[in-house]
Design a protein around this motif. Structure first.
Motif, PDB file in Angstrom:
ATOM      1  N   SER A 213      57.905 -20.072  24.553  1.00  0.00           N
ATOM      2  CA  SER A 213      58.092 -18.570  23.706  1.00  0.00           C
ATOM      3  C   SER A 213      59.503 -18.279  23.545  1.00  0.00           C
ATOM      4  O   SER A 213      60.519 -18.591  24.256  1.00  0.00           O
ATOM      5  N   PRO A 214      59.560 -17.279  22.766  1.00  0.00           N
ATOM      6  CA  PRO A 214      60.908 -16.771  22.381  1.00  0.00           C
ATOM      7  C   PRO A 214      61.374 -15.936  23.632  1.00  0.00           C
ATOM      8  O   PRO A 214      62.471 -15.905  23.948  1.00  0.00           O
ATOM      9  N   LEU A 215      60.303 -15.380  24.400  1.00  0.00           N
ATOM     10  CA  LEU A 215      60.784 -14.541  25.718  1.00  0.00           C
ATOM     11  C   LEU A 215      61.419 -15.583  26.581  1.00  0.00           C
ATOM     12  O   LEU A 215      62.535 -15.340  27.407  1.00  0.00           O
ATOM     13  N   ALA A 216      60.678 -16.710  26.849  1.00  0.00           N
ATOM     14  CA  ALA A 216      61.182 -17.812  27.831  1.00  0.00           C
ATOM     15  C   ALA A 216      62.952 -18.114  27.320  1.00  0.00           C
ATOM     16  O   ALA A 216      63.643 -18.316  28.201  1.00  0.00           O
ATOM     17  N   GLU A 217      63.006 -18.273  26.164  1.00  0.00           N
ATOM     18  CA  GLU A 217      64.359 -18.723  25.567  1.00  0.00           C
ATOM     19  C   GLU A 217      65.200 -17.731  26.011  1.00  0.00           C
ATOM     20  O   GLU A 217      66.610 -17.839  26.397  1.00  0.00           O
ATOM     21  N   LEU A 218      64.815 -16.523  26.149  1.00  0.00           N
ATOM     22  CA  LEU A 218      65.761 -15.251  26.257  1.00  0.00           C
ATOM     23  C   LEU A 218      65.904 -15.020  27.929  1.00  0.00           C
ATOM     24  O   LEU A 218      66.961 -14.183  28.136  1.00  0.00           O
ATOM     25  N   SER A 219      65.215 -15.750  28.783  1.00  0.00           N
ATOM     26  CA  SER A 219      65.294 -15.350  30.143  1.00  0.00           C
ATOM     27  C   SER A 219      66.028 -16.400  30.893  1.00  0.00           C
ATOM     28  O   SER A 219      66.237 -17.480  30.620  1.00  0.00           O
ATOM     29  N   ASP A 220      66.473 -15.987  32.045  1.00  0.00           N
ATOM     30  CA  ASP A 220      67.046 -16.892  33.315  1.00  0.00           C
ATOM     31  C   ASP A 220      66.383 -17.725  33.758  1.00  0.00           C
ATOM     32  O   ASP A 220      66.698 -18.986  33.884  1.00  0.00           O
ATOM     33  N   TYR A 221      65.112 -17.200  33.958  1.00  0.00           N
ATOM     34  CA  TYR A 221      63.939 -18.111  34.630  1.00  0.00           C
ATOM     35  C   TYR A 221      62.609 -17.663  34.014  1.00  0.00           C
ATOM     36  O   TYR A 221      62.589 -16.595  33.769  1.00  0.00           O
ATOM     37  N   THR A 222      61.935 -18.687  33.891  1.00  0.00           N
ATOM     38  CA  THR A 222      60.460 -18.346  33.381  1.00  0.00           C
ATOM     39  C   THR A 222      59.372 -18.923  34.473  1.00  0.00           C
ATOM     40  O   THR A 222      59.498 -19.820  35.032  1.00  0.00           O
ATOM     41  N   LEU A 223      58.516 -17.936  34.754  1.00  0.00           N
ATOM     42  CA  LEU A 223      57.279 -18.282  35.654  1.00  0.00           C
ATOM     43  C   LEU A 223      56.096 -18.390  34.704  1.00  0.00           C
ATOM     44  O   LEU A 223      56.074 -17.312  33.986  1.00  0.00           O
ATOM     45  N   TYR A 224      55.573 -19.479  34.522  1.00  0.00           N
ATOM     46  CA  TYR A 224      54.547 -19.835  33.416  1.00  0.00           C
ATOM     47  C   TYR A 224      53.169 -19.265  33.764  1.00  0.00           C
ATOM     48  O   TYR A 224      52.534 -19.336  34.981  1.00  0.00           O
ATOM     49  N   THR A 225      52.623 -18.425  32.906  1.00  0.00           N
ATOM     50  CA  THR A 225      51.283 -17.743  33.095  1.00  0.00           C
ATOM     51  C   THR A 225      50.241 -18.555  32.314  1.00  0.00           C
ATOM     52  O   THR A 225      50.527 -19.092  31.213  1.00  0.00           O
ATOM     53  N   TYR A 226      48.908 -18.653  33.038  1.00  0.00           N
ATOM     54  CA  TYR A 226      47.883 -19.257  32.144  1.00  0.00           C
ATOM     55  C   TYR A 226      47.150 -18.362  31.124  1.00  0.00           C
ATOM     56  O   TYR A 226      46.493 -17.429  31.624  1.00  0.00           O
ATOM     57  N   ALA A 227      47.581 -18.602  29.899  1.00  0.00           N
ATOM     58  CA  ALA A 227      47.027 -17.492  28.906  1.00  0.00           C
ATOM     59  C   ALA A 227      46.394 -18.286  27.781  1.00  0.00           C
ATOM     60  O   ALA A 227      46.795 -17.680  26.750  1.00  0.00           O
ATOM     61  N   GLN A 228      45.647 -19.302  27.986  1.00  0.00           N
ATOM     62  CA  GLN A 228      45.316 -19.801  26.803  1.00  0.00           C
ATOM     63  C   GLN A 228      43.787 -19.837  26.586  1.00  0.00           C
ATOM     64  O   GLN A 228      43.345 -20.779  25.874  1.00  0.00           O
ATOM     65  N   ARG A 229      43.046 -18.778  27.017  1.00  0.00           N
ATOM     66  CA  ARG A 229      41.699 -18.774  26.643  1.00  0.00           C
ATOM     67  C   ARG A 229      41.267 -17.671  25.778  1.00  0.00           C
ATOM     68  O   ARG A 229      41.792 -16.569  26.150  1.00  0.00           O
ATOM     69  N   PRO A 230      40.843 -18.029  24.935  1.00  0.00           N
ATOM     70  CA  PRO A 230      40.276 -16.843  23.632  1.00  0.00           C
ATOM     71  C   PRO A 230      39.001 -16.325  24.045  1.00  0.00           C
ATOM     72  O   PRO A 230      38.333 -16.879  25.231  1.00  0.00           O
TER      73      PRO A 230
END
Length: 270
Positions: A213-230
């Motif tokens: 995501s664009p936010l991940a690219e702006l951050s030093d580190y990314t902790l991935y969340t599970y957000a793939q359910r509609p």
């Protein structure tokens, strides 16, 4: 693994059960338009075959199957599926379903965790004189809860739901200040604005978001969340995922004397 993938790749199915799966993969909306007996007639099988299939897929029965599948499909495919299932499944069904939501969110989040990244973030937390957690809407409440826990053990943590540009750009901010930004899509404009301002001022940024995501690219580190359910319960997955990550960080940065004090307090109440 999602229910859809489980249906596609499960090997231990009888010929009748595989026929039912193939029918559902071709016409998933039929699951929400038919009960188990009606689906059995459409597939020239029996209601007991439908029930056995649900069990093999790790579900408690056909209503549970309907709800799990509904959560994975687009609104157009689901049509009235979620609302009808939620209204008719009963208390026991809700108890089981929400337990499954929690289990899946935690298992999938744990699977995406990179221990080395978590350790680096924990080290930054221990160094920080202040923690800021940014999030809008429901993410703000997740931020508030995480801050409340850290404040209880003497770590200054403040939840923010919008950009205070005077503060973000202040040259007097302690360089050890650590900023978390929560956005499960990673495309929230206000959160991206905050990330850009922090980055331009050389601040430490940790994102809770999805990979790439664009936010991940702006951050030093990314902790991935599970957000793939509609669907109706979709936000619950992402909220549980973020809360799990903050709880792990909280546990990993809790001072030893605080843990000992808590243990003594528990002993005194016994």
């Amino acid at each position: 693994m999602t229910l859809w993938k489980t249906m596609k790749y499960t090997q231990n199915l009888t010929a009748q059960e595989r026929h039912v799966v193939d029918y559902i993969l071709q016409q998933p909306q039929a699951v929400f338009e038919q009960n188990a007996q009606q689906l059995a007639r459409l597939t020239l099988t029996s209601a007991s075959t439908i029930v056995r299939l649900c069990k093999k897929l790790g579900l408690n029965g056909y209503p549970d199957f309907q709800l799990k599948l509904a959560l994975e499909l687009s609104p157009e495919q689901r049509q009235h599926g979620v609302a009808e299932t939620m209204q008719t499944m009963g208390v026991e069904g809700h108890l089981q379903t929400i337990s499954s939501v929690y289990d899946e969110a935690l298992i999938e989040t744990r699977r995406m965790c990179i221990p080395a990244v978590m350790q680096k973030v924990m080290d930054w937390i221990k160094e920080a004189r202040r923690i800021d957690i940014y999030g809008s809407d429901s993410n703000y409440y997740t931020a508030e809860l995480a801050c409340a826990r850290w404040n209880e053990i003497g770590v200054t943590a403040i939840a923010q739901n919008n950009a205070n540009h005077h503060y973000l750009s202040s040259p007097h901010i302690d360089p050890s200040t650590l900023s978390f930004i929560i956005s499960h899509t990673g495309r929230n404009r206000s959160m991206l604005d905050i990330a850009r301002t922090l980055k331009s001022n050389g601040r430490r940024i940790v994102a809770l978001t999805v990979d790439g995501s664009p936010l991940a690219e702006l951050s030093d580190y990314t902790l991935y969340t599970y957000a793939q359910r509609p669907g109706t319960l979709g936000k619950m997955y992402s909220m549980m995922s973020a809360q799990y990550l903050f709880d792990v960080l909280y546990a990993g940065t809790m001072p030893e004397d605080v843990e000992l004090a808590a243990d003594r307090s528990d002993d005194e109440t016994l």
